[in-house]
Each structure stands twice: as C-alpha cells, then as structure tokens.
Enzyme design. Sequence first.
Site, PDB file in Angstrom:
ATOM      1  CG  ASP A 164      93.273  70.485  52.398  1.00 27.07           C
ATOM      2  OD1 ASP A 164      94.328  69.352  52.210  1.00 27.07           O
ATOM      3  OD2 ASP A 164      93.138  70.532  54.011  1.00 27.07           O
ATOM      4  CD  GLU A 181      92.013  68.938  49.250  1.00 26.75           C
ATOM      5  OE1 GLU A 181      91.899  67.713  48.827  1.00 26.75           O
ATOM      6  OE2 GLU A 181      91.969  69.343  49.948  1.00 26.75           O
TER       7      GLU A 181
END
Length: 539
Positions: free
Chosen positions: A199, A264
């Site tokens: 993330d 990401e």
Amino acid sequence: MREWWRDAVIYQIYPRSFQDTTGDGIGDLNGITQRLDYVARLGVDCIWLSPIFTSPQADMGYDVSDYTDIDPIFGSLDDFDRMLAKAHDLGLKVITDQVLSHTSDKHPWFIESRKDRTNPKADWYVWADPKPDGSPPTNWHSHFGGPAWEFDATRGQYYLHNFLSQQPDLNFHNPEVVEAILETAKFWLDRGLDGFRLDTVNYYFHDKKLRSNPAAKATHQVMATDLYGMQDNIHNKNQKENLGFLERLRALCDQYDDIMMVGEVGDMGQRSIDIMAQYTKGKKRLHMAYSFAMLGPDFSAAHFRSCIQGFQKGAPDGQPEWSFSNHDVMRHVTRWAHHAVSEDAMARLACAMLMSFEGTIGIYQGEELGQTETVMEYNELQDAQAIRFWPGVKGRDGCRTPMVWQHDARNGGFTSGTPWLPVKAPQLENAVDLQEDQAGSLLRFYRDVIAFRKSHPCMTRGKTAWIGLPEPILAFTRSTADDNLTCVFNLSTKPLTLTLTGSATLAGLHSGALTKGKLTLPGNGFAFLDHDDAITLGT
C-alpha cells in the site's frame, strides 16, 4: 522459468465484505475459505486480501496496530493458515496488503514514541517542532483533509500523517524502522504467503529537510475539497530513498521461491506511469506496480493507450498491473456510465478490454457480477473520509458493500446478522445465484474471457502493436511468433463499421460481426480478430 505473476489474473477480496460466518455483520477469514471454490472457478491465479491485521479499524484496517497478528474480527492465525492451505490446494496464490508507510496511533511503537523525545523509539515516527508562530512544520496536506501534521501536547511537537491523524507516518530515515519492517515481512513469508501488495508504496520516505510543497500547476481541475490535490506533492512522497528500501525488501523476497511484490503507486496521470516505470526497472525493485491511472473518470482510446504505451517506453523490462476498480474508487460500471449503452454492455466491454491488455490483470470482488456503486445515505456511512466531507465527497463505502451471493436470502447471503454496510436492491439484482446457471450471464462471460486470455499465448506474453484509428476506437494487435490477435473496442454508444483488408476470423467472445471485409461493432462493442498474416483496419 517464467514467473507465475507475469501471466496472472489477480482477484481482490475486501475481507470485511466477502462472507461473514459469525453473524457479526463483518466478513472473516473462514468466510473467505468457504468461498474460495467460487473464486477458483473464475479461472484467476491469485487472491489479494485487503488488510486483515490487528487494527482499531479507524481506516478499515489500513491503520495497523500489530503487523504480525490477525484482527479478531477476521479470525485468528490458525484461520489464516487454513485459508492459505485451501487456496494453495486450489492452485491459488495469496498476497496481502502490507501497510508499511504508517501505523495506527495504537501501535506499541507509536505509544512509546510519543512518551518523550528520548525514549528508544523517539525517532521511529516523523516528529518536528512547530514553527515560531505555532503552525505546522510544512504546508503538506493529508488525504483526509486539513494539515498532514497533528500536534501532540506530550512531546510538544507535531507528527506527520499523510492520511488520518490516527495513522502516524513511520520515519524510514531511521535504519531501526527499516529493519523492524523487514522483520514483519519475513514473518509472513515464513508462514507461506506468496507475496505482498504494498500500500502507498511511494510514501515511505519524506523530505528530510521538511520543505513545503509548491502549488499544483493548473493543468487539471481540482475539487474544492481536495486540498491535497492543490499542491504538487514533491516533498512528502516519491523520494529517491524509496528505491533503496524497495531493493532491501526485494532482496528479502528473493530468498524465497515464487514471491511477488506489487506496489500501489498513489499518483494519477503521467506521474503515476513514470513512477511505475522507475519502481519496476531492472530486477532489484518491485516485481510489478499497481497504478491508479485507469481508476479515474478518463475513458478514451487515447487515455488507455497512453497509460500502456507510457509504461512500455519507461520500463521496457518492467511489469504493470492494470485494474479498473478497487476498494478506493467508484465501481467502473457506474463511473463510466455516461459512456455506456447499458450497465451490462459497459461491464462486458470493460472485461474484454482489460483482459486484452499487456501486463498483469486485477479485478475487484463483484466486478465479475457487474456490480454497481451502492448509493449511500449519510446515516449508513462508515468511511471517515466520506463522513468528514459529506455531501461534497461520497467516499468509498459505495464500492465496499457486501458481496451478494443469493438474491432471495437475508442480506444476500452475506451475513445472518446486521451487515456493516447495507445490502440494497440494485446489488441483489446481480447476485451470484442469479448468474451461476444462466447462459450468457456476466459471471459466465468473465470466466470465458479469462479462459480465452489464458488459451492464447499472445494475450499473456505477446507484445502490443498499436493501430492508429480515431476516437472512439481502441485497437491493437497482440503477437507472439505463432499467435496473433487484433483487439478492437468501440468506446462509444453509437455503432460503427470498420473496413478490413486481409484475411481474419472472429475469435472467442465478441459482440461484432465480420462480413465481406466489414467489421461492424455496436455501441460498446468489441471483437478479437484471429489472423496469420498482417491485416489493416480503417474507418
């Protein structure tokens, strides 16, 4: 040997909303285990789980308070092990979200860090003194509105949080932090996990000099509530030191077999593509990068081509992962509705298009059912971002509502209790049981297109040659030495006809017709053309 992830279709599961087995209204690991056969029947290769780690759930698990344990709402480590074992038995790889740039303010590390300025973890987070007038150290904004700095009276300093104030940013300039984070990754690799979805991968390091950001260039319209977007965020993320950490993490992963890291990239537009290229360059950084470039409102042949072509030019040896929907954005069937003949037509076009792209493919739970964005009332909201900015920002709850398994069961078969987010009639209309045995259903269409992609080496391994047709036509050829398919998509609601020179036949699923050198596509139509020799298409 070719790595598994290069040809993979990855299915994202949002655990809170997949299947509840306890009646508390929140999905859990045993629910995922129960439904893995359904996932495997889609023909996907891997599941990605959004955070399942111990958390106060201020940001639905993206605020981690223990990196090496399962939050009780999802189950236990034993439940995780059973889920992982069944997935592997079904031939599915498993990756989990790793939220490494920040923790929860309830994490023991932060609790110790905020005690004073001299404790052993005093420098584990990003602390800074106020300016002489008491204002924050920089002008940086949080994604959730307001300054990215929170004043702590105990230390008499501000701490950095790029997201909620309950999500303090770790100080990756401290080598002890890096070592501690690597240890948490090793814990899951030792347990048999197949990799990580990292993330906010470009947020690990901040500018050590704490320089303020300049205003954003006026190249795109920014919502009045998007304070973050009003700045050119060059000092609070995308620092060169990120690359060194990624190389450390890659070196750890390379000690295990068949591990994959996908990061990401939290940026939009060309910058996102440039960072993806940089972060996947060579074999010492990320295996893949996951972009938001196709998760926005843009829906044109030029946009999709520029995303893929930009990555190809910037990282010829890198690997992208492309998705149209995830847990943070409006579902694409709704997001692109004004380009659609119907919701079903858009869902089929998007599936056919995505599965033909060069790179790894990601789909989000319910996408295969044609699920639309759930319309939320204020009293139903759970997302902190939506609650803060209502009604200017609708938030992320609308794409996170539960999977609907049975149209006539309580809560769609998701839970016997009260679901954490509502199950509404428009979503019930797309339930799994209504599509499972229905010839021509969207669920069956997804299975068939995934199978079609896997049956053609050119769709998983072939290079892309772009065909210069005007909007609204996206067209390209995927080729290997022995396999060629030309993929043609009508991104408008109006039918169109193309002229074909050369010999070709329609392959696989399609919504067009090929007659006497004419390819006719309805609005949102598509076709795959099988040919041995070169062909040309014209308007």
